[in-house]
Design a protein around this motif. Structure first.
Motif, PDB file in Angstrom:
ATOM      1  N   ILE A 139       0.860  -1.186   0.000  1.00  0.00           N
ATOM      2  CA  ILE A 139       0.000   0.000   0.000  1.00  0.00           C
ATOM      3  C   ILE A 139       0.891   1.230   0.000  1.00  0.00           C
ATOM      4  N   ARG A 140       0.795   2.033  -1.055  1.00  0.00           N
ATOM      5  CA  ARG A 140       1.569   3.266  -1.138  1.00  0.00           C
ATOM      6  C   ARG A 140       0.730   4.433  -0.649  1.00  0.00           C
ATOM      7  N   GLY A 141       1.379   5.368   0.038  1.00  0.00           N
ATOM      8  CA  GLY A 141       0.694   6.580   0.466  1.00  0.00           C
ATOM      9  C   GLY A 141      -0.407   6.342   1.475  1.00  0.00           C
ATOM     10  N   LEU A 142      -0.180   5.457   2.422  1.00  0.00           N
ATOM     11  CA  LEU A 142      -1.190   5.136   3.426  1.00  0.00           C
ATOM     12  C   LEU A 142      -1.229   6.228   4.486  1.00  0.00           C
ATOM     13  N   VAL A 143      -2.396   6.808   4.677  1.00  0.00           N
ATOM     14  CA  VAL A 143      -2.613   7.823   5.711  1.00  0.00           C
ATOM     15  C   VAL A 143      -3.693   7.290   6.649  1.00  0.00           C
ATOM     16  N   LEU A 144      -3.361   7.237   7.935  1.00  0.00           N
ATOM     17  CA  LEU A 144      -4.299   6.725   8.930  1.00  0.00           C
ATOM     18  C   LEU A 144      -4.723   7.833   9.878  1.00  0.00           C
ATOM     19  N   ARG A 145      -5.905   7.711  10.415  1.00  0.00           N
ATOM     20  CA  ARG A 145      -6.372   8.638  11.444  1.00  0.00           C
ATOM     21  C   ARG A 145      -5.785   8.176  12.777  1.00  0.00           C
TER      22      ARG A 145
END
Length: 103
Positions: A89-95
């Motif tokens: 997964i590229r560019g994974l942004v999590l809260r």
């Protein structure tokens, strides 16, 4: 700076002398963003976190399960988002509310 010069302070909504505003800004860094995880621990760049909830990743067709270890996070400047890397997964942004700092 002389006391004849005034600057508008957005935090207080008042006009203050420029010398007073300069002294106040030198005292501390009020722009520092504190990112906290689901249980209130402060997160920093390079921390390891685990997921506290199953998350469906949009666009990847994959679900990250609860307890998944995410290594080496980066803070993004938003107090609720962290940038991280995960296999496939590229560019994974999590809260931040869905992760817990690993101690």
């Amino acid at each position: 700076m002389s006391d004849d010069e005034y600057i508008y302070d957005e935090a207080s909504g008042e006009w203050v002398p420029a010398s007073q505003a300069a002294a106040a800004s030198a005292d501390g860094d009020d722009d520092a963003i504190v990112v906290r995880d689901a249980v209130g621990n402060v997160l920093a760049d390079g921390d390891q976190v685990t997921l506290v909830k199953d998350l469906t990743v949009k666009g990847a067709g994959q679900t990250l399960k609860r307890g998944t270890l995410i290594r080496s996070i980066r803070l993004t400047g938003d107090e609720q988002e962290i940038d991280c890397k995960f296999d496939g997964i590229r560019g994974l942004v999590l809260r931040a509310e869905f992760v817990r700092k690993r101690t």
